[in-house]
Motif scaffolding. Structure first.
Motif, PDB file in Angstrom:
ATOM      1  N   LYS A 216     -17.287   3.743   0.770  1.00 51.97           N
ATOM      2  CA  LYS A 216     -16.461   2.695   1.332  1.00 51.97           C
ATOM      3  C   LYS A 216     -14.811   2.691   0.811  1.00 51.97           C
ATOM      4  N   ILE A 217     -13.728   2.435   1.825  1.00 54.99           N
ATOM      5  CA  ILE A 217     -12.897   3.062   1.186  1.00 54.99           C
ATOM      6  C   ILE A 217     -11.443   1.933   1.425  1.00 54.99           C
ATOM      7  N   THR A 218     -11.152   1.525   0.558  1.00 53.27           N
ATOM      8  CA  THR A 218     -10.283   0.551  -0.407  1.00 53.27           C
ATOM      9  C   THR A 218      -8.810   1.288   0.331  1.00 53.27           C
ATOM     10  N   PHE A 219      -7.890   0.468   0.864  1.00 52.53           N
ATOM     11  CA  PHE A 219      -6.552   0.833   0.958  1.00 52.53           C
ATOM     12  C   PHE A 219      -5.490  -0.184   0.991  1.00 52.53           C
ATOM     13  N   LYS A 220      -4.499  -0.073  -0.465  1.00 52.33           N
ATOM     14  CA  LYS A 220      -3.831  -0.954  -0.881  1.00 52.33           C
ATOM     15  C   LYS A 220      -2.505  -1.000  -0.641  1.00 52.33           C
ATOM     16  N   GLY A 221      -2.219  -1.942  -0.231  1.00 60.29           N
ATOM     17  CA  GLY A 221      -0.588  -2.684  -0.237  1.00 60.29           C
ATOM     18  C   GLY A 221       0.487  -2.755  -1.089  1.00 60.29           C
ATOM     19  N   LYS A 222       2.007  -3.656  -0.156  1.00 60.65           N
ATOM     20  CA  LYS A 222       2.326  -4.245  -0.722  1.00 60.65           C
ATOM     21  C   LYS A 222       2.990  -5.388   0.083  1.00 60.65           C
ATOM     22  N   SER A 223       2.595  -6.619   0.017  1.00 57.74           N
ATOM     23  CA  SER A 223       3.659  -7.542   0.450  1.00 57.74           C
ATOM     24  C   SER A 223       4.770  -7.913   0.428  1.00 57.74           C
ATOM     25  N   VAL A 224       5.967  -8.397   1.200  1.00 62.16           N
ATOM     26  CA  VAL A 224       7.300  -9.301   1.039  1.00 62.16           C
ATOM     27  C   VAL A 224       7.725  -9.781   2.161  1.00 62.16           C
ATOM     28  N   HIS A 225       8.198 -10.468   2.160  1.00 60.86           N
ATOM     29  CA  HIS A 225       8.668 -10.660   3.582  1.00 60.86           C
ATOM     30  C   HIS A 225       9.086 -10.402   4.991  1.00 60.86           C
ATOM     31  N   PRO A 226       8.469 -10.762   6.157  1.00 61.47           N
ATOM     32  CA  PRO A 226       9.012  -9.634   7.066  1.00 61.47           C
ATOM     33  C   PRO A 226      10.311  -9.471   7.643  1.00 61.47           C
ATOM     34  N   GLY A 227      10.731 -10.577   7.149  1.00 68.26           N
ATOM     35  CA  GLY A 227      11.795 -10.131   7.557  1.00 68.26           C
ATOM     36  C   GLY A 227      13.536  -9.428   6.471  1.00 68.26           C
ATOM     37  N   ALA A 229      11.268  -7.087   5.059  1.00 68.91           N
ATOM     38  CA  ALA A 229      10.540  -5.747   4.415  1.00 68.91           C
ATOM     39  C   ALA A 229      10.804  -4.266   4.249  1.00 68.91           C
ATOM     40  N   ILE A 230      11.808  -4.078   5.353  1.00 69.57           N
ATOM     41  CA  ILE A 230      11.930  -1.932   5.620  1.00 69.57           C
ATOM     42  C   ILE A 230      12.548  -2.000   3.844  1.00 69.57           C
ATOM     43  N   GLY A 231      11.658  -0.938   4.135  1.00 74.56           N
ATOM     44  CA  GLY A 231      11.714   0.103   2.878  1.00 74.56           C
ATOM     45  C   GLY A 231      10.739   0.052   2.065  1.00 74.56           C
ATOM     46  N   LYS A 232      10.501  -1.389   1.695  1.00 75.90           N
ATOM     47  CA  LYS A 232       9.701  -2.100   0.998  1.00 75.90           C
ATOM     48  C   LYS A 232       7.799  -2.323   0.891  1.00 75.90           C
ATOM     49  N   MET A 233       7.699  -3.392   2.336  1.00 72.96           N
ATOM     50  CA  MET A 233       5.973  -3.622   2.701  1.00 72.96           C
ATOM     51  C   MET A 233       5.609  -2.613   2.980  1.00 72.96           C
ATOM     52  N   ILE A 234       4.566  -2.414   2.317  1.00 77.28           N
ATOM     53  CA  ILE A 234       2.804  -1.777   3.181  1.00 77.28           C
ATOM     54  C   ILE A 234       1.981  -1.855   3.291  1.00 77.28           C
ATOM     55  N   ASN A 235       2.108  -2.008   4.741  1.00 79.48           N
ATOM     56  CA  ASN A 235       0.992  -2.999   4.980  1.00 79.48           C
ATOM     57  C   ASN A 235      -0.529  -1.626   5.222  1.00 79.48           C
ATOM     58  N   SER A 236      -1.508  -2.288   3.787  1.00 86.56           N
ATOM     59  CA  SER A 236      -2.811  -2.096   4.121  1.00 86.56           C
ATOM     60  C   SER A 236      -3.555  -1.771   5.089  1.00 86.56           C
ATOM     61  N   LYS A 269     -12.367  -5.051   6.435  1.00 90.15           N
ATOM     62  CA  LYS A 269     -11.825  -6.170   6.463  1.00 90.15           C
ATOM     63  C   LYS A 269     -10.575  -5.941   5.549  1.00 90.15           C
ATOM     64  N   GLY A 270      -9.418  -6.659   5.874  1.00 91.45           N
ATOM     65  CA  GLY A 270      -8.607  -6.512   4.960  1.00 91.45           C
ATOM     66  C   GLY A 270      -7.066  -8.079   5.584  1.00 91.45           C
ATOM     67  N   SER A 271      -6.069  -7.174   4.926  1.00 91.58           N
ATOM     68  CA  SER A 271      -4.979  -8.831   4.471  1.00 91.58           C
ATOM     69  C   SER A 271      -3.898  -7.354   4.629  1.00 91.58           C
ATOM     70  N   ILE A 272      -2.609  -7.073   3.678  1.00 90.62           N
ATOM     71  CA  ILE A 272      -1.015  -6.938   4.001  1.00 90.62           C
ATOM     72  C   ILE A 272      -1.783  -6.258   2.497  1.00 90.62           C
ATOM     73  N   GLU A 273      -1.849  -6.952   1.842  1.00 93.46           N
ATOM     74  CA  GLU A 273      -2.460  -6.143   0.152  1.00 93.46           C
ATOM     75  C   GLU A 273      -3.257  -4.752   0.141  1.00 93.46           C
ATOM     76  N   GLU A 274      -4.682  -5.163   0.856  1.00 96.96           N
ATOM     77  CA  GLU A 274      -6.115  -4.704   0.478  1.00 96.96           C
ATOM     78  C   GLU A 274      -6.642  -4.998   1.865  1.00 96.96           C
ATOM     79  N   THR A 275      -7.635  -3.583   2.292  1.00 98.93           N
ATOM     80  CA  THR A 275      -7.893  -3.613   2.996  1.00 98.93           C
ATOM     81  C   THR A 275      -9.334  -2.787   2.668  1.00 98.93           C
ATOM     82  N   VAL A 276     -10.748  -3.006   3.131  1.00 97.29           N
ATOM     83  CA  VAL A 276     -11.508  -2.728   3.150  1.00 97.29           C
ATOM     84  C   VAL A 276     -12.651  -2.214   4.093  1.00 97.29           C
ATOM     85  N   LEU A 277     -12.867  -0.551   4.295  1.00 92.59           N
ATOM     86  CA  LEU A 277     -13.234  -0.116   5.646  1.00 92.59           C
ATOM     87  C   LEU A 277     -14.698   0.754   5.042  1.00 92.59           C
TER      88      LEU A 277
END
Length: 417
Positions: A216-227, A229-236, A269-277
């Motif tokens: 079970k592998i959990t990926f984390k991320g950071k969600s910000v406004h896509p407009g 997002a440069i240098g800030k968003m991390i899409n899990s 199953k995932g979202s920008i902030e967290e995805t579980v594989l």
């Protein structure tokens, strides 16, 4: 054969789907419905020492009818069905004298069981098949095995001229979620060895299986406004995708066979902030199995290093759990138990198909708990889905194999000290 048909159908119409997300044993309360029925049936046919414990493990005894010392053997099957496909409201269809053509499982939904795709169907031309109605699985995995064991015990009880030693039978919950042997009391069972009746095609005899682990592998991320997002968003989700792409692309279930191992991604199953594989790891070779687990860890570390400055902590968290191991190591020292089953098949005109299991059974875990336990065919095909079917003649042949093994075990077989 009608007796076998009636018994099998009485089992499969009871929903016993297990649930990997439950911490209970059995994992679903509905498994008790069949478990309690089996207890009463075993008593009714004349079995001794019929018991069921607080986790729904069933055991019973057929006493020896010979006056010399004979090893105690066992036969084991599971009564849960896979959560991979619907197991509720099973409506079996009986196809007598199968003509080798397409079988319409469900005309309304245009679901067809065709020998053009499932070529093994042609092996059973002229036989009686039991299929689904196209909306559920059938449950031959492993209610066919239970049917065969109960029927064989009933036959031996009604035919005492067939000599046999003490036979123990065991029925388990939750095999389909990898827990069938977890609470199996090997000491209470008291057999020198056993056989799971949990294989597929007639003649299958198996004492090698995968080494298995889950991840079970959990990926984390950071969600910000896509407009912005440069240098800030991390899409899990994209990190999870990158992880999958680093796995060997040719080492998946659909591209491997025989002794070849694989990685199998089965849930994402995932979202920008967290995805579980979730994936499973399989290999017959123990060294290669360990290498596969090491690769998962290596990819995890590489991605974590890449994001350590931007994210500030591990962006990937991996949990790997061993599930079961190759029973070959435990069965080879007592290879005569395989030889007996092979001889039994040959004596009743069945060609043994000795091959590795591309999966696992209760027998793999039981072997490591001190009960060597090869696997024998139960007759079904296309398990875990709407195209599942079982030839009635195959179930009858499995009954005959059980009876013959019981008979052969009384003849010059070493008794465990």
């Amino acid at each position: 054969m009608q007796h076998i048909i009636d018994r099998f159908i009485s089992y499969v119409i009871i929903d016993t789907e297990s649930d990997a997300n439950s911490e209970n044993t059995p994992s679903t309360n509905k498994q008790w419905n069949l478990a309690n029925k089996l207890v009463e049936e075993l008593k009714a046919i004349g079995m001794d020492d019929v018991s069921i414990d607080d986790k729904a493990y069933i055991m019973a005894t057929l006493p020896s009818n010979v006056d010399h010392e004979v090893p105690t053997i066992g036969f084991v099957s599971h009564f849960d069905t896979s959560p991979d496909f619907c197991g509720a409201s099973v409506k079996p269809q009986i196809i007598p004298n199968y003509d080798g053509k397409d079988i319409i499982l469900n005309a309304e939904k245009n679901i067809v069981l065709s020998p053009n795709y499932f070529k093994d169907l042609l092996l059973y031309k002229g036989q009686t098949l039991i299929t689904t109605d196209g909306t559920t699985l059938l449950g031959a995995d492993d209610k066919a095995g239970i049917t065969e064991i109960v029927t064989a015990m009933e036959y031996l009880i009604k035919n005492p001229e067939i000599k046999h030693g003490k036979i123990r039978i065991g029925f388990t919950p939750d095999e389909e979620i990898g827990r069938g042997a977890h609470h199996f009391d090997v000491e209470k069972f008291g057999a020198d060895w056993a056989y799971t009746m949990d294989g597929s095609q007639v003649g299958e005899l198996e004492y090698e299986n995968f080494n298995a682990a889950s991840a079970k592998i959990t990926f984390k991320g950071k969600s910000v406004h896509p407009g912005y997002a440069i240098g800030k968003m991390i899409n899990s989700m994209l990190i999870a995708n990158a992880f999958i792409n680093k796995l060997p692309q040719e080492e998946t279930p659909e591209k491997t066979k025989g002794y070849e191992g694989f990685f199998h991604v089965h849930h994402l199953k995932g979202s920008i902030e967290e995805t579980v594989l979730e994936l499973i790891i399989r290999d017959h070779n123990k060294k290669k199995f360990e290498k596969r687990k090491e690769l998962i860890e290596k990819i995890t570390k590489k991605i974590n290093k890449k994001f350590e400055k931007q994210f500030g902590e591990n962006i990937v968290v991996t949990e790997i759990k061993d599930q079961y191991y190759n029973m070959k190591e435990k069965v080879l020292p007592v290879k005569h138990i395989v030889d007996i089953a092979e001889k039994a098949m040959k004596e009743i005109g069945i060609k043994p198909l000795i091959k590795p299991i591309r999966g696992g059974t209760d027998g793999s875990q039981l072997s490591y708990k001190g009960l060597p336990c090869p696997n024998i065919f139960a007759g079904g095909h296309n398990f875990h889905g709407k195209y599942e079917y079982v030839p009635v003649e195959s179930m009858q042949k499995a009954v005959n194999v059980i009876v013959k093994i019981a008979e052969l075990t009384t003849k010059e077989i070493p008794v465990k000290n």
